[in-house]
Design a protein around this motif. Structure first.
Motif, short mmCIF file in Angstrom:
data_model
loop_
_atom_site.label_atom_id
_atom_site.label_comp_id
_atom_site.label_asym_id
_atom_site.label_seq_id
_atom_site.Cartn_x
_atom_site.Cartn_y
_atom_site.Cartn_z
N ASP A 156 0.84 -1.21 0.00
CA ASP A 156 0.00 0.00 0.00
C ASP A 156 0.87 1.26 0.00
N PHE A 157 1.93 1.23 0.80
CA PHE A 157 2.87 2.36 0.84
C PHE A 157 3.52 2.55 -0.53
N ILE A 158 4.00 1.46 -1.12
CA ILE A 158 4.66 1.53 -2.43
C ILE A 158 3.69 2.05 -3.49
N GLU A 159 2.44 1.59 -3.44
CA GLU A 159 1.43 2.04 -4.40
C GLU A 159 1.17 3.55 -4.27
N GLN A 160 1.13 4.04 -3.03
CA GLN A 160 0.90 5.47 -2.82
C GLN A 160 2.09 6.31 -3.29
N VAL A 161 3.31 5.80 -3.15
CA VAL A 161 4.47 6.49 -3.70
C VAL A 161 4.38 6.47 -5.22
N HIS A 162 4.00 5.33 -5.77
CA HIS A 162 3.92 5.15 -7.22
C HIS A 162 2.96 6.13 -7.87
N ASP A 163 1.78 6.32 -7.27
CA ASP A 163 0.77 7.18 -7.91
C ASP A 163 0.73 8.61 -7.34
N GLY A 164 1.63 8.92 -6.40
CA GLY A 164 1.70 10.27 -5.87
C GLY A 164 0.72 10.58 -4.77
N SER A 165 -0.16 9.64 -4.44
CA SER A 165 -1.16 9.92 -3.41
C SER A 165 -0.55 10.02 -2.01
N ILE A 166 0.70 9.58 -1.86
CA ILE A 166 1.38 9.71 -0.57
C ILE A 166 1.49 11.19 -0.18
N LEU A 167 1.65 12.06 -1.19
CA LEU A 167 1.74 13.50 -0.91
C LEU A 167 0.39 14.05 -0.46
N ASP A 168 -0.69 13.58 -1.07
CA ASP A 168 -2.03 13.98 -0.61
C ASP A 168 -2.23 13.56 0.84
N ARG A 169 -1.76 12.38 1.16
CA ARG A 169 -1.91 11.84 2.52
C ARG A 169 -1.17 12.70 3.54
N TYR A 170 0.09 13.01 3.25
CA TYR A 170 0.90 13.75 4.24
C TYR A 170 0.63 15.25 4.24
N LEU A 171 0.16 15.79 3.13
CA LEU A 171 -0.15 17.22 3.09
C LEU A 171 -1.62 17.51 3.41
N GLY A 172 -2.41 16.45 3.51
CA GLY A 172 -3.80 16.59 3.93
C GLY A 172 -4.73 17.19 2.88
N THR A 173 -4.41 17.04 1.59
CA THR A 173 -5.33 17.54 0.56
C THR A 173 -6.57 16.66 0.54
N SER A 174 -7.70 17.26 0.23
CA SER A 174 -8.98 16.60 0.44
C SER A 174 -9.42 15.63 -0.66
N ASN A 175 -9.20 15.97 -1.90
CA ASN A 175 -9.76 15.14 -2.99
C ASN A 175 -8.71 14.57 -3.93
N GLY A 176 -7.53 14.33 -3.42
CA GLY A 176 -6.49 13.74 -4.25
C GLY A 176 -5.99 14.66 -5.35
N GLN A 177 -5.96 15.97 -5.10
CA GLN A 177 -5.54 16.92 -6.13
C GLN A 177 -4.09 16.68 -6.56
N ILE A 178 -3.22 16.39 -5.61
CA ILE A 178 -1.80 16.17 -5.95
C ILE A 178 -1.67 14.93 -6.82
N LYS A 179 -2.36 13.86 -6.43
CA LYS A 179 -2.32 12.62 -7.23
C LYS A 179 -2.81 12.88 -8.66
N LEU A 180 -3.90 13.62 -8.79
CA LEU A 180 -4.44 13.92 -10.11
C LEU A 180 -3.45 14.72 -10.94
N PHE A 181 -2.86 15.75 -10.34
CA PHE A 181 -1.87 16.56 -11.05
C PHE A 181 -0.65 15.72 -11.43
N TYR A 182 -0.14 14.97 -10.46
CA TYR A 182 1.05 14.14 -10.66
C TYR A 182 0.84 13.10 -11.76
N THR A 183 -0.28 12.37 -11.69
CA THR A 183 -0.52 11.34 -12.70
C THR A 183 -0.76 11.95 -14.08
N SER A 184 -1.39 13.14 -14.12
CA SER A 184 -1.60 13.82 -15.41
C SER A 184 -0.28 14.24 -16.03
#
Length: 192
Positions: free
Chosen positions: A134-162
């Protein structure tokens, strides 16, 4: 004269693509490195002998009618979490993975990377797991940053994956043209 002009235009396009390819690669090098390493680890997770993905244990019964009620199993998992993992960490459950064919339930918690496997029929603890995948997956898709920065709707993951997806598309197109363009120019030159 027209052939010479066309050749210069093709050479110009190749130079532009080479610059795009090189610049994008340099700017996103570390992100591509993270994606490739984590992608490789995720691809191997089921074949890692439990290092990345914990082995699913077997319960005593695969017959759902013999299982304890879900709320009883949930309370058991929460007690085990409090007693064995942490009494201070959030007990919010992210998901419950029910494996009737193995007679087991896997409880995955929202704010950490721990999991608890219980026997569905007896409620007995089968395994406390560290969910490294799960940790590796969150690093892979960038959602780890959403988790630690507390963004609400996965904005960092969306930007990162785009950005990474579009960059990979750009790399594919420019890389192909850097390979094919000179071959095409040589063939046209040879036929002239």
């Amino acid at each position: 004269m027209a052939k010479n002009h066309r050749r210069k235009q093709q050479a110009k396009v190749i130079r532009i693509f080479r610059k795009l390819h090189r610049t994008t690669g340099a700017l996103l090098f570390f992100f591509f490195l993270f994606i490739s390493i984590t992608g490789l680890l995720l691809g191997w997770k089921k074949n890692s002998s439990g290092l990345i993905l914990a082995k699913t244990e077997k319960g005593t019964s695969t017959e759902l009618s013999e299982w304890l009620p879900l709320d009883t199993l949930k309370l058991t998992a929460l007690k085990i979490f409090r007693d064995s993992i942490s009494s201070e960490t959030s007990l919010e459950i992210d998901r419950i993975d029910v494996r009737p064919d193995k007679g087991v339930l896997k409880f995955k918690f929202k704010d950490n990377f721990h999991g608890i496997q219980l026997d569905g029929a007896t409620g007995a603890l089968l395994k406390i797991e560290n969910r490294r995948s799960d940790f590796i997956e969150q690093v892979h898709d960038g959602s780890i940053l959403d988790r630690y920065l507390g963004t609400s709707n996965g904005q960092i993951k969306l930007f990162y994956t785009s950005v990474m997806g579009l960059s990979l598309l750009l790399f594919s197109v420019t890389g192909f043209w850097l390979w094919y363009g000179p071959k095409r120019m040589k063939r046209i030159s040879k036929n002239s």
